[in-house]
Design an enzyme around this catalytic site. Sequence first.
Site, PDB file in Angstrom:
ATOM      1  N   GLU A 115       8.133   7.308   0.694  1.00  0.00           N
ATOM      2  CA  GLU A 115       7.714   7.023   2.066  1.00  0.00           C
ATOM      3  C   GLU A 115       7.679   8.263   2.947  1.00  0.00           C
ATOM      4  OE1 GLU A 115       9.977   5.275   0.397  1.00  0.00           O
ATOM      5  OE2 GLU A 115       8.908   3.399   0.048  1.00  0.00           O
ATOM      6  N   HIS A 138      13.689  -6.587   4.200  1.00  0.00           N
ATOM      7  CA  HIS A 138      12.213  -6.666   4.176  1.00  0.00           C
ATOM      8  C   HIS A 138      11.668  -7.536   5.316  1.00  0.00           C
ATOM      9  CE1 HIS A 138      12.904  -5.280   0.075  1.00  0.00           C
ATOM     10  NE2 HIS A 138      11.619  -5.112  -0.108  1.00  0.00           N
TER      11      HIS A 138
END
Lengths: 327, 328
Positions: free
Chosen positions: B60, B129
């Site tokens: 990321e 999440h």
Amino acid sequence: MVNSQAEGLIGGVFTREKALDLIDTMLLVRSFEENAEEMFSLGKVHGTMHLSIGQEGVAVGTASALRPRHDYLLNVHRGHGHFLAWGGDVNRMMAEFTGKETGYCRGRGGSMHIADVEANNLGAQGIVGGNMPISVGVGLSIKAHQTDQVALCIFGDGASNEGAFHESLNMASIWKLPVIYLCENNAYGMSMSIKKAINVPHISDRASAYGIPGVTVDGNDVVEVYKAMKLAEEYTRSGNGPYLVEAETYRWKGHSKSDKQAYRTRDEVKEWMSKEPIQRFAKVIGMGEEEVEQRRLTAREKIKKAVEFAESSPEPAVKDILEGVYA
Amino acid sequence: MREITYVEALREAIRMAMEKDPSVFVIGEDIGVYGGAFGVTAGLIDQFGKDRIIDTPISEAGIAGACVGAALTGMRPIGEMQFSDFVVLAMEQLTLQAAKVRFMFGGKATVPMVMRLAGGSGTGAAAQHSESLEAWFVHVPGLKVVMPSSPAEAKGLLLASIYDDNPVLFFEHKLLYKTKGPVPEEWYTTPLGKSKVVREGKHLTVVATSIEVVRAQQAAEILSKEGIELEIIDPRTLRPLDMEPIVNSVMKTGKVLIVHEAVKMGGFGGEVAAQIAESRAFGYLDAPIRRLAGLDMPIPYNRNLEAHAVPQVENIVDEARNLVKGVY
């Protein structure tokens, strides 16, 4: 295939009793996963899950070489198999999977965050590579407490490309921390083939950059996984620092529930299915198909009971919703 | 007008920008053959190839940094954080690099990048999440923060974000992806920094973001039958924030309820409340400013607990009714 090596041990390493235990655990993992998939398709669970079908050999081969519940486990998101191999109770696990109060995390964590802190199982990971820096802290703690424990940090091929991988292996190495890094290379990080994601033949090649041992083994061969982990364990437990084991295996199912698997071919999946770890181990121990099926039924029976336990368990109460946020 | 989903609207915006402008490209995890975890980029690799729909390893910080570097040197990258939660792994590149480079260089560089992020709860994806992290970025000068609540705005705001010369954090909501609505077929942009009055009413001002705009509209329908008329305002862009329509509305209704899914403490609603209190609308208030937001906790896995952790339609109905009836 070897049936009677050194001192009559199976594969040169397992007693018959141990080998039966390992095949039963693999069958239990397989049944858990198959059932999980079925429950999901019936709408009995929500969210997502990551199935480890085809990877059972890594889980049982690894746990059998360590001291589950004494050592520390830092599990991976695709971790149902490791959880059970670490001695997890299938009833409480199923209850967590279905979000019940009797589950390991009281239904708050679910499949992706399941932990058994009492068994030194510090939980599965929702974040790729998220457990790797934590393993450094666990290693420091073991050293501070001067115990003979090791930490087993499991991650996938995908995690090896996160920055956390580099920072963690480097720190564990310079401080000679008792951490075994197990890379469960199942060939794909979601849809990204490991062949496209790294430019060296093996993830274990990276160990040399940290001055630590690194090996690659056939993850679908329980005996080989055990042997590699045993070497890693002896090295790490005797104070030599971390060790990287890469176990090559294959994810039969999609990454999660919504995966159409357009990034790989059926032939590739079929080829890996022919290297299935349970049948292979059955051959090693000379177990016929009939007995395997008999034992599979026993495993399924346990799963059926676990589902009954989970389904008859209470839902978490809404009035307790804020419990657990703070100590 | 034809109706398409929020996902299709986003994809259409990306496709239009990429067809028109070779400097636009997309970079992220599983965005190629897989089509993105939520399908936003489905099929784009067939049209634009792997050099413009770039599948990355799971890295990321690398994705965010690649966007910064490309944006600094003449490209208009669109990055994707598969789940907005993963942006924590890219924070340094977004907050210390993307946000500050232009200022540090004396205004001589631009960072025209968009980072798309799939946020929010309601899918059973549990604590790592399901977060709503927009307030963190609202706190960072140099960034823009956008949260579309409808398919039409998803398209218009994304095109505006791509062509904005600043780094834009573009928060999508997972439960909105499949929602449908009318979307013009042609190219258009929805300006950043403009709040929108979504529904007019006289009894209570409701400032809502993202999926809570949809829930507030449903609540308004219910309350309308009781004779309570909500005026709903969607800021759409959280930074820069256009307070004018909000202030005007509060002066009209005298009451305000702020609704967002993110945790209340330290949330975006606190900023809106403070700016109302500092504004000329203060003297017009005839009830306390109220916020309805996520509970002070991570998102639980259990389906029922998960639903209780963030404001639902019935919570907005109750809170709005209480405010209008003078309970507070």
